[in-house]
Design an enzyme around this catalytic site. Structure first.
Site, mmCIF file in Angstrom:
data_model
loop_
_atom_site.group_PDB
_atom_site.id
_atom_site.type_symbol
_atom_site.label_atom_id
_atom_site.label_comp_id
_atom_site.label_asym_id
_atom_site.label_seq_id
_atom_site.Cartn_x
_atom_site.Cartn_y
_atom_site.Cartn_z
ATOM 1 N N ASP A 130 -6.273 -2.767 11.455
ATOM 2 C CA ASP A 130 -5.143 -1.845 11.558
ATOM 3 C C ASP A 130 -5.107 -1.305 12.976
ATOM 4 O O ASP A 130 -6.081 -1.422 13.735
ATOM 5 C CB ASP A 130 -5.331 -0.704 10.535
ATOM 6 N N CYS B 110 0.814 -1.223 0.000
ATOM 7 C CA CYS B 110 0.000 0.000 0.000
ATOM 8 C C CYS B 110 0.844 1.267 0.000
ATOM 9 O O CYS B 110 2.010 1.272 0.406
ATOM 10 C CB CYS B 110 -0.903 0.014 1.231
HETATM 11 O O1 LIG Z 1 -0.829 4.943 4.269
HETATM 12 C C1 LIG Z 1 -1.239 6.037 4.660
HETATM 13 O O2 LIG Z 1 -0.571 7.072 4.599
HETATM 14 C C2 LIG Z 1 -2.629 6.153 5.236
HETATM 15 C C3 LIG Z 1 -3.090 7.404 5.629
HETATM 16 C C4 LIG Z 1 -4.373 7.530 6.173
HETATM 17 C C5 LIG Z 1 -5.204 6.418 6.279
HETATM 18 C C6 LIG Z 1 -4.750 5.160 5.873
HETATM 19 C C7 LIG Z 1 -3.460 5.029 5.353
HETATM 20 N N1 LIG Z 1 -2.989 3.785 4.973
HETATM 21 C C8 LIG Z 1 -3.864 2.658 5.073
HETATM 22 C C9 LIG Z 1 -3.266 1.345 4.757
HETATM 23 O O3 LIG Z 1 -3.945 0.464 4.227
HETATM 24 C C10 LIG Z 1 -1.904 1.028 5.307
HETATM 25 O O4 LIG Z 1 -1.317 0.048 4.485
HETATM 26 C C11 LIG Z 1 -2.101 0.473 6.714
HETATM 27 O O5 LIG Z 1 -2.541 1.534 7.540
HETATM 28 C C12 LIG Z 1 -0.812 -0.121 7.258
HETATM 29 O O6 LIG Z 1 0.194 0.852 7.237
HETATM 30 P P1 LIG Z 1 1.626 0.489 7.902
HETATM 31 O O7 LIG Z 1 1.372 0.306 9.382
HETATM 32 O O8 LIG Z 1 2.469 1.689 7.570
HETATM 33 O O9 LIG Z 1 2.115 -0.774 7.250
#
Ligand SMILES: O=C(O)c1ccccc1NCC(=O)[C@H](O)[C@H](O)COP(=O)(O)O
Length: 234
Positions: A141, A13
């Site tokens: 999440d 993502c």
């Molecule tokens: O990725 C972002 O910047 C984000 C911002 C606001 C809402 C959601 C967002 N990402 C959502 C996703 O699906 C991410 O992959 C998920 O939160 C996991 O992120 P990470 O902990 O950095 O792997």
């Protein structure tokens, strides 16, 4: 019960660059997430997401991620990105998700943001999955400021032993922890996929994360770690 092997599907993502889309596809990603939330450092426009999504081969799904969008925003963005799955990652109610998915015409994931620490014990995932039963899957999440993409894990052991839903484990996954996460949670749900953003991102010389810039080697390592979990029957 006969032990079964499952191929854990993988979403990478927060992609913003052509080379990262190509690296994620080459590594074996099943879905590529584009953040259409303007406040995110990984944000892209719907037009840019469409441009990047045109690089995807068949059977790799573009996922368009929103935070509290209007139905018009979602439907217009999905008109540009063929075959997109929508991801609601804000405070959207079941009715708002249904409306913004064009009455279910657009498949969607619903992010459940699990509170950290002791507060997580009060989160009722079974009730949440029932409330959002129209979702294709519930994406788990950590509940963080800024809605998501924070590289923060939640307490995986909080999950009930039998969730009758397709789940996506997300939040702070890395090549180092994803094998354990899959092995722990895969037996507890109808199917388990994983989603990662921060854990496969490049670092600046000072060690700080370059949000939106992915590291091809970390992506490869992450996929290998998921495949290691898949090699263990459950
Ligand atoms: O990725 C972002 O910047 C984000 C911002 C606001 C809402 C959601 C967002 N990402 C959502 C996703 O699906 C991410 O992959 C998920 O939160 C996991 O992120 P990470 O902990 O950095 O792997």
């Amino acid at each position: 019960m006969t032990p079964s092997l499952a191929r854990t599907r993988i979403k990478i993502c927060g992609l913003t660059r052509e080379q990262d889309v190509d690296a994620a596809v080459a590594a074996g990603a099943d879905a590529i997430g584009f953040v259409l939330y303007a406040k995110s450092p990984r944000a892209v426009t719907a037009q840019r997401a469409a441009e990047l999504a045109r690089r995807l081969p068949p059977f790799v799904t573009p996922v368009l991620l929103f935070v509290n969008p209007t139905p018009t925003e979602v439907i217009a963005a999905c008109a540009l990105v063929a075959g997109a799955t929508v991801q609601f990652h804000g405070d959207e109610t079941p009715q708002q998700c249904w409306q913004a998915s064009d009455a279910g015409r657009l498949p969607f994931l619903r992010a459940a943001r699990i509170p950290l620490g002791e507060a997580g014990h009060s989160f009722d995932l079974l009730k949440y999955a029932d409330q959002y039963s129209q979702a294709q899957a519930i994406l788990l999440d950590a509940h963080v400021d800024g809605y998501g993409g924070a590289g923060q894990t939640f307490n995986w052991s909080l999950l009930p032993p039998n969730v009758d839903a397709h789940l996506v484990l997300s939040g702070g996954l890395t090549p180092a922890n994803v094998t354990d996460g899959v092995r722990l949670l895969r037996p507890r749900c109808r199917s388990l996929a994983v989603d990662v953003s921060s854990g496969v991102e490049a670092s600046a010389p000072d060690g700080s994360a370059l949000k939106g810039i992915k590291d091809a080697e970390k992506i490869q390592q992450f996929v290998a770690a998921v495949r290691a979990a898949d090699a263990t029957p459950f």
